[in-house]
Scaffold this motif. Structure first.
Motif, PDB file in Angstrom:
ATOM      1  N   ALA A  22     -22.495 -23.978  -2.683  1.00  0.00           N
ATOM      2  CA  ALA A  22     -21.426 -24.173  -3.670  1.00  0.00           C
ATOM      3  C   ALA A  22     -20.448 -23.002  -3.751  1.00  0.00           C
ATOM      4  O   ALA A  22     -20.219 -22.429  -4.819  1.00  0.00           O
ATOM      5  N   VAL A  23     -19.918 -22.641  -2.585  1.00  0.00           N
ATOM      6  CA  VAL A  23     -18.797 -21.678  -2.563  1.00  0.00           C
ATOM      7  C   VAL A  23     -17.729 -22.253  -1.627  1.00  0.00           C
ATOM      8  O   VAL A  23     -17.958 -23.269  -0.969  1.00  0.00           O
ATOM      9  N   SER A  24     -16.583 -21.596  -1.560  1.00  0.00           N
ATOM     10  CA  SER A  24     -15.534 -22.086  -0.671  1.00  0.00           C
ATOM     11  C   SER A  24     -15.829 -21.672   0.775  1.00  0.00           C
ATOM     12  O   SER A  24     -16.550 -20.696   1.012  1.00  0.00           O
ATOM     13  N   THR A  77     -15.000 -18.165   1.582  1.00  0.00           N
ATOM     14  CA  THR A  77     -15.984 -17.154   1.174  1.00  0.00           C
ATOM     15  C   THR A  77     -16.929 -16.871   2.335  1.00  0.00           C
ATOM     16  O   THR A  77     -17.158 -15.717   2.700  1.00  0.00           O
ATOM     17  N   THR A 114     -15.039 -15.108   5.321  1.00  0.00           N
ATOM     18  CA  THR A 114     -14.684 -13.690   5.127  1.00  0.00           C
ATOM     19  C   THR A 114     -15.927 -12.807   4.966  1.00  0.00           C
ATOM     20  O   THR A 114     -15.889 -11.642   5.331  1.00  0.00           O
ATOM     21  N   ARG A 118     -14.998  -9.000   5.824  1.00  0.00           N
ATOM     22  CA  ARG A 118     -13.755  -8.695   5.105  1.00  0.00           C
ATOM     23  C   ARG A 118     -13.952  -8.782   3.605  1.00  0.00           C
ATOM     24  O   ARG A 118     -13.129  -8.315   2.830  1.00  0.00           O
ATOM     25  N   PHE A 119     -15.026  -9.428   3.191  1.00  0.00           N
ATOM     26  CA  PHE A 119     -15.292  -9.620   1.764  1.00  0.00           C
ATOM     27  C   PHE A 119     -16.774  -9.374   1.497  1.00  0.00           C
ATOM     28  O   PHE A 119     -17.634  -9.901   2.211  1.00  0.00           O
ATOM     29  N   PRO A 121     -19.757 -10.059  -0.825  1.00  0.00           N
ATOM     30  CA  PRO A 121     -20.073 -11.033  -1.882  1.00  0.00           C
ATOM     31  C   PRO A 121     -20.856 -10.401  -3.027  1.00  0.00           C
ATOM     32  O   PRO A 121     -21.412  -9.307  -2.890  1.00  0.00           O
ATOM     33  N   SER A 122     -20.903 -11.120  -4.128  1.00  0.00           N
ATOM     34  CA  SER A 122     -21.702 -10.656  -5.268  1.00  0.00           C
ATOM     35  C   SER A 122     -23.190 -10.840  -4.951  1.00  0.00           C
ATOM     36  O   SER A 122     -23.557 -11.513  -3.983  1.00  0.00           O
ATOM     37  N   ILE A 177     -24.208 -14.576  -4.789  1.00  0.00           N
ATOM     38  CA  ILE A 177     -23.962 -15.297  -3.530  1.00  0.00           C
ATOM     39  C   ILE A 177     -24.919 -14.803  -2.437  1.00  0.00           C
ATOM     40  O   ILE A 177     -25.453 -15.595  -1.655  1.00  0.00           O
TER      41      ILE A 177
END
Lengths: 66, 139
Positions: A24-26, A29, A32, A37-38, A40-41, A44
């Motif tokens: 249930a994430v994009s 997400t 990246t 590049r990102f 996550p929390s 996630i």
């Protein structure tokens, strides 16, 4: 921070969109996070680890400059 | 949060970015073109029509205002992050454009109305937001 998500995902035969739907994430997400590049929390990271039935430590690895 | 909500948010963000770009270009034309032609009435009419037309398309076609229920943040973590970064880019861009206007305002003061300046600032904000979102969204 490096991660092994792409490796786990490919071994499971999942596309980025399918993994994104499962936790249930994009799709962006997943895309990246895989390319580092990102960052996550924790939520996630735990969801991904739980999905692959592994630990967060085996998915994410700290580098020297982190 | 359901997958349907996330796909709605992704769709909303993409359309929002293109809407911002379209609005930014429209506002930029409205704010700069009168300087070149010394007339603004027909262009202001065109600009207002373009704004209302695009806004109606945005709301009616997407129905996003109802789907998003006027939330100011995205539930998806990555979308929320790039949205926040885009707003930071907007603030920086606005500061630079205001700085530029501050430095060169004496040369422009007689020819530029407050309406044109307000349109110019809005154009800068819309353009930067749209470009920032699209740039950060690329794979």
């Amino acid at each position: 921070m490096q991660n092994q998500i792409a490796k786990y995902r490919k071994e499971a035969g999942l596309s980025q969109q399918e993994l994104a739907d499962l936790i249930a994430v994009s799709r962006k997400t997943i895309s990246t996070v895989e390319t580092a590049r990102f960052t996550p929390s924790v939520i996630i990271a735990l969801k991904i680890a739980r999905h692959f039935n592994t630990s967060v430590e085996s998915l994410f690895t700290l580098q020297e400059h982190d | 949060m359901s997958n349907h909500d996330i796909k709605n948010e992704e769709k909303f963000m993409g359309q929002n970015a293109w809407f911002s770009l379209f609005m930014g270009v429209t506002l930029l034309i409205i704010s700069v073109y009168p300087l070149l032609t010394q007339t603004s009435a027909p262009l202001l009419f065109f600009g207002t029509a373009a704004f209302l037309g695009s806004f109606c398309m945005f709301v009616i076609r997407g129905g996003f205002t109802w789907k998003m229920k006027y939330h100011l943040t995205y539930k998806d973590e990555y979308l929320n992050t790039i949205d926040t970064i885009a707003y930071k880019h907007v603030v920086l861009g606005l500061l630079f454009s205001m700085g530029g206007v501050y430095l060169f305002s004496d040369d422009l003061a007689l020819e530029v109305s407050h309406t044109m300046m307000a349109s110019f600032y809005l154009a800068v904000m819309c353009l930067i937001y749209g470009v920032s979102i699209l740039w950060q969204s690329k794979d």
